[in-house]
Design a protein around this motif. Structure first.
Motif, short mmCIF file in Angstrom:
data_model
loop_
_atom_site.label_atom_id
_atom_site.label_comp_id
_atom_site.label_asym_id
_atom_site.label_seq_id
_atom_site.Cartn_x
_atom_site.Cartn_y
_atom_site.Cartn_z
N THR A 47 -22.02 -23.32 -15.33
CA THR A 47 -21.83 -23.17 -16.77
C THR A 47 -20.86 -24.24 -17.25
N CYS A 53 -36.19 -24.56 -13.39
CA CYS A 53 -35.00 -24.44 -14.23
C CYS A 53 -34.52 -23.00 -14.20
N THR A 54 -33.25 -22.83 -13.85
CA THR A 54 -32.60 -21.52 -14.00
C THR A 54 -31.88 -21.55 -15.33
N MET A 55 -32.18 -20.56 -16.19
CA MET A 55 -31.52 -20.43 -17.49
C MET A 55 -31.15 -18.97 -17.63
N GLY A 105 -34.63 -28.08 -22.13
CA GLY A 105 -33.83 -26.87 -22.05
C GLY A 105 -32.53 -27.05 -22.80
N ALA A 164 -28.64 -25.19 -22.99
CA ALA A 164 -27.70 -24.20 -22.46
C ALA A 164 -26.39 -24.27 -23.25
N HIS A 220 -27.03 -22.26 -15.89
CA HIS A 220 -28.21 -23.12 -15.88
C HIS A 220 -28.15 -24.04 -14.67
#
Length: 114
Positions: free
Chosen positions: A53, A70-72, A85, A87, A93
Motif C-alpha cells: 500500500t 493484479c491484486t486489488m 488499475g 489504487a 495492490h
C-alpha cells in the motif's frame, strides 16, 4: 517551471529494491512537476511487484504489454495490454507476471512518489 520531453529509451533503468525482478525508469519526478511522478516499469518473467500500500500516494498503472495478475484489495484480476488499475492510498495492490515475456507498464503517482 518548464516543460520536459523524455525518451524513455535513454533513461537509466534500476532494479527496484523491494520487489522481485521489477525494473524502473523515472520519467517525470517531483522536481519536474510537483504534482505527480511518472515511471516506466518492466516486470521480468517470474517477477512480481509484491502486494503493498501507499500511505499518501494514489497509484495508477497502465499495462503496455504482457500479462499480469493484479491484486486489488481482496480481488485478483487478469490484466493484459490496455488494462489500467487505480489504487488510492491504503488499498492493497500488486502485480505478478503470469506470462513468459516481460511486462511493460507505466505507473503514475499523485502526489509524486519521488
Amino acid at each position: 517551471m518548464q516543460g520536459k520531453n523524455v525518451d524513455s529509451g535513454t533513461v537509466a533503468e534500476s532494479l527496484h529494491p523491494k520487489h522481485n525482478r521489477y525494473y524502473l525508469k523515472d520519467l517525470v519526478v517531483k522536481a519536474d512537476s510537483g504534482l505527480l511522478s511518472v515511471h516506466r516499469g518492466r516486470i521480468e518473467a517470474g517477477g512480481e511487484i509484491f502486494v503493498h500500500t501507499h500511505e499518501i500516494e494514489s497509484e495508477t498503472f497502465y499495462i503496455l504489454s504482457g500479462q499480469v495478475e493484479c491484486t486489488m484489495g481482496e480481488e485478483k484480476v487478469a490484466y493484459t495490454a490496455g488494462s489500467c488499475g487505480f489504487a488510492p492510498p491504503g488499498v492493497l495492490h500488486g502485480l505478478r507476471n503470469t506470462g513468459d515475456v516481460p511486462v511493460e507498464l507505466i505507473a503514475i503517482f499523485t502526489p509524486p512518489l519521488k
